[in-house]
Scaffold this motif. Sequence first.
Motif, mmCIF file in Angstrom:
data_model
loop_
_atom_site.group_PDB
_atom_site.id
_atom_site.type_symbol
_atom_site.label_atom_id
_atom_site.label_comp_id
_atom_site.label_asym_id
_atom_site.label_seq_id
_atom_site.Cartn_x
_atom_site.Cartn_y
_atom_site.Cartn_z
ATOM 1 N N LYS A 1 -19.702 52.860 69.802
ATOM 2 C CA LYS A 1 -20.765 52.402 68.915
ATOM 3 C C LYS A 1 -22.044 53.191 69.153
ATOM 4 O O LYS A 1 -22.770 53.530 68.204
ATOM 5 C CB LYS A 1 -21.020 50.913 69.126
ATOM 6 C CG LYS A 1 -21.920 50.296 68.069
ATOM 7 C CD LYS A 1 -21.888 48.781 68.138
ATOM 8 C CE LYS A 1 -22.682 48.182 66.981
ATOM 9 N NZ LYS A 1 -22.612 46.697 66.969
ATOM 10 N N VAL A 2 -22.330 53.498 70.405
ATOM 11 C CA VAL A 2 -23.502 54.315 70.723
ATOM 12 C C VAL A 2 -23.367 55.689 70.069
ATOM 13 O O VAL A 2 -24.312 56.192 69.438
ATOM 14 C CB VAL A 2 -23.659 54.476 72.251
ATOM 15 C CG1 VAL A 2 -24.750 55.494 72.573
ATOM 16 C CG2 VAL A 2 -23.979 53.133 72.895
ATOM 17 N N ALA A 3 -22.193 56.299 70.214
ATOM 18 C CA ALA A 3 -21.962 57.629 69.636
ATOM 19 C C ALA A 3 -22.129 57.606 68.124
ATOM 20 O O ALA A 3 -22.712 58.530 67.534
ATOM 21 C CB ALA A 3 -20.573 58.127 70.014
ATOM 22 N N ALA A 4 -21.623 56.557 67.471
ATOM 23 C CA ALA A 4 -21.724 56.459 66.017
ATOM 24 C C ALA A 4 -23.178 56.327 65.567
ATOM 25 O O ALA A 4 -23.602 56.947 64.589
ATOM 26 C CB ALA A 4 -20.903 55.275 65.516
ATOM 27 N N ARG A 5 -23.950 55.547 66.299
ATOM 28 C CA ARG A 5 -25.350 55.345 65.925
ATOM 29 C C ARG A 5 -26.167 56.618 66.164
ATOM 30 O O ARG A 5 -27.075 56.945 65.393
ATOM 31 C CB ARG A 5 -25.927 54.162 66.691
ATOM 32 C CG ARG A 5 -25.265 52.844 66.307
ATOM 33 C CD ARG A 5 -25.755 51.653 67.108
ATOM 34 N NE ARG A 5 -27.091 51.221 66.699
ATOM 35 C CZ ARG A 5 -27.644 50.083 67.098
ATOM 36 N NH1 ARG A 5 -26.967 49.271 67.938
ATOM 37 N NH2 ARG A 5 -28.845 49.746 66.693
ATOM 38 N N LEU A 6 -25.829 57.342 67.220
ATOM 39 C CA LEU A 6 -26.500 58.614 67.459
ATOM 40 C C LEU A 6 -26.140 59.622 66.375
ATOM 41 O O LEU A 6 -27.006 60.353 65.876
ATOM 42 C CB LEU A 6 -26.112 59.162 68.833
ATOM 43 C CG LEU A 6 -26.669 58.443 70.056
ATOM 44 C CD1 LEU A 6 -26.074 59.014 71.336
ATOM 45 C CD2 LEU A 6 -28.201 58.546 70.104
ATOM 46 N N ALA A 7 -24.869 59.660 66.002
ATOM 47 C CA ALA A 7 -24.408 60.600 64.977
ATOM 48 C C ALA A 7 -25.061 60.329 63.629
ATOM 49 O O ALA A 7 -25.267 61.246 62.824
ATOM 50 C CB ALA A 7 -22.888 60.543 64.853
#
Length: 285
Positions: A139-145
């Motif tokens: 979820k962190v990676a998706a929000r950063l992306a």
Amino acid sequence: MTATRPPVTRFAPSPTGFLHLGHAHAALVAWRTARQGRGRFLLRIEDIDSTRCRPEFTEAILEDLRWLGLDWDGPVRIQSRHMADYRRTLLSLRERGLLFPCFCTRSEIAREIAASASAPHGPDGPLYPGICLRLPPAKVAARLASGEPHALRLNMSRALACLDGPLTFEEATRGRIACNPAQFGDVVLARKEVPASYHLCVTHDDAEDGVTLVTRGEDLLPATDLHRLLQRLMNWPEPRYAHHPLLADAAGRRLSKRDGAPTLRDLSARGASPAEVRALAGFPD
């Protein structure tokens, strides 16, 4: 016996208004310490917050210090011109797993704290409750992306685990003092609207400029614990510290811009000489 090295001090105002007597006192403490010790006095403009800092106040700071009779060694360091340096420091900490992105708004943090039965407090108020630390990595990676705005916080528990011994600092009038940076919790090192925090920039610049004695107001004494942690993490030199009492008005209130403290320009316009202002700031000739 080892000879004492000439001190390198600094004065580092933020250009968010005109200098007042409290600023004059802090500048004179650093300037006189350097000059009496045959050392160097540096001037730094801490203007990383573009939402509050103004170029006209930077020019006014230089003019007012010269009018007061202060000189400085070398060029003035303007923090906003060194953002690449701060980004490199943040990248180093992040690559070591010591930073994490925080997407929280102030209201989300406030609600989480209000819902807690016993929210721990530090020098700056309630500590961050760890909301984004609990997010799944995907979820962190998706929000950063997606480009979602976020701050960068220091993972305090991981940072403390990196220490290989006691963390202390040398205070000029009190000797060695033990540090407790955990009292700040997962402190912000880069905000959403400002790409680097005061804590990060000040420790970076003190190391970069070779400052050996940090003179500043006693209100910043607790922050020294955090600054020493960053110095240890980045293998930066450890300066000595001298925290001085804050200048107050007749009612005992700390002189500040917020409370309308008279500026040096106000005093000059009323006919005060530089020598008289230095005396009001606690440094009679």
